[in-house]
Design a protein around this motif. Structure first.
Motif, PDB file in Angstrom:
ATOM      1  N   MET A 144       0.858  -1.185   0.000  1.00 11.08           N
ATOM      2  CA  MET A 144       0.000   0.000   0.000  1.00 11.08           C
ATOM      3  C   MET A 144       0.881   1.217   0.000  1.00 11.08           C
ATOM      4  O   MET A 144       2.041   1.154   0.353  1.00 11.08           O
ATOM      5  CB  MET A 144      -0.960  -0.005   1.188  1.00 11.08           C
ATOM      6  CG  MET A 144      -0.324   0.159   2.549  1.00 11.08           C
ATOM      7  SD  MET A 144      -1.535   0.248   3.864  1.00 11.08           S
ATOM      8  CE  MET A 144      -1.533   1.992   4.195  1.00 11.08           C
TER       9      MET A 144
ATOM     10  N   ALA B 120      -3.328  -7.810   1.691  1.00 13.73           N
ATOM     11  CA  ALA B 120      -4.011  -6.774   2.476  1.00 13.73           C
ATOM     12  C   ALA B 120      -4.467  -7.349   3.812  1.00 13.73           C
ATOM     13  O   ALA B 120      -4.784  -8.540   3.913  1.00 13.73           O
ATOM     14  CB  ALA B 120      -5.213  -6.249   1.706  1.00 13.73           C
TER      15      ALA B 120
ATOM     16  N   CYS C 237      -9.830   2.230  -0.097  1.00 10.97           N
ATOM     17  CA  CYS C 237      -8.410   1.948   0.142  1.00 10.97           C
ATOM     18  C   CYS C 237      -7.859   1.133  -1.024  1.00 10.97           C
ATOM     19  O   CYS C 237      -8.505   0.240  -1.539  1.00 10.97           O
ATOM     20  CB  CYS C 237      -8.229   1.167   1.439  1.00 10.97           C
ATOM     21  SG  CYS C 237      -8.784   2.071   2.903  1.00 10.97           S
TER      22      CYS C 237
ATOM     23  N   TRP D 238      -4.849  -1.361  -2.125  1.00  9.52           N
ATOM     24  CA  TRP D 238      -3.869  -2.231  -1.482  1.00  9.52           C
ATOM     25  C   TRP D 238      -2.797  -2.744  -2.415  1.00  9.52           C
ATOM     26  O   TRP D 238      -1.785  -3.260  -1.980  1.00  9.52           O
ATOM     27  CB  TRP D 238      -4.584  -3.416  -0.831  1.00  9.52           C
ATOM     28  CG  TRP D 238      -5.534  -2.959   0.208  1.00  9.52           C
ATOM     29  CD1 TRP D 238      -6.892  -2.833   0.080  1.00  9.52           C
ATOM     30  CD2 TRP D 238      -5.226  -2.514   1.524  1.00  9.52           C
ATOM     31  NE1 TRP D 238      -7.433  -2.345   1.240  1.00  9.52           N
ATOM     32  CE2 TRP D 238      -6.435  -2.154   2.154  1.00  9.52           C
ATOM     33  CE3 TRP D 238      -4.042  -2.402   2.248  1.00  9.52           C
ATOM     34  CZ2 TRP D 238      -6.495  -1.683   3.447  1.00  9.52           C
ATOM     35  CZ3 TRP D 238      -4.107  -1.930   3.543  1.00  9.52           C
ATOM     36  CH2 TRP D 238      -5.325  -1.578   4.135  1.00  9.52           C
ATOM     37  N   ASP D 239      -2.995  -2.639  -3.701  1.00  8.30           N
ATOM     38  CA  ASP D 239      -1.994  -3.148  -4.624  1.00  8.30           C
ATOM     39  C   ASP D 239      -1.983  -2.270  -5.872  1.00  8.30           C
ATOM     40  O   ASP D 239      -2.964  -2.227  -6.611  1.00  8.30           O
ATOM     41  CB  ASP D 239      -2.305  -4.592  -5.015  1.00  8.30           C
ATOM     42  CG  ASP D 239      -1.126  -5.279  -5.669  1.00  8.30           C
ATOM     43  OD1 ASP D 239      -0.012  -4.754  -5.617  1.00  8.30           O
ATOM     44  OD2 ASP D 239      -1.343  -6.354  -6.252  1.00  8.30           O
TER      45      ASP D 239
END
Length: 73
Positions: free
Chosen positions: A4, A22, A69, A71-72
């Motif tokens: 992240m 995550a 959000c 995460w990758d």
């Protein structure tokens, strides 16, 4: 691998590597009352952060929704 990003105060992005992916979802990371996410000001502040890496009008007191959000990347 999954990671992240975390913006530094100067606007640069620091990647935080998460080799196991995550973190698992926990309701403790979101607002207790989901209606706060309907507020246009909150949406605008988080959208600005997601698009530009900075908050429009200051950092909101409301944590982001999980789906906001990344995460990758």
């Amino acid at each position: 691998g999954p990671h992240m990003g975390s913006p530094e105060f100067d606007g640069t992005l620091v990647r935080i590597w998460m080799p196991d992916g995550a973190p698992a979802y926990t309701a403790d990371t979101e607002a207790e009352d989901p209606k706060v996410y309907e507020d246009e000001g909150v949406k605008r502040q988080w959208q600005s952060f997601l698009e530009k890496g900075r908050f429009e009008g200051g950092m909101p007191e409301v944590p982001p929704r999980r789906e906001w959000c990344v995460w990758d990347f």
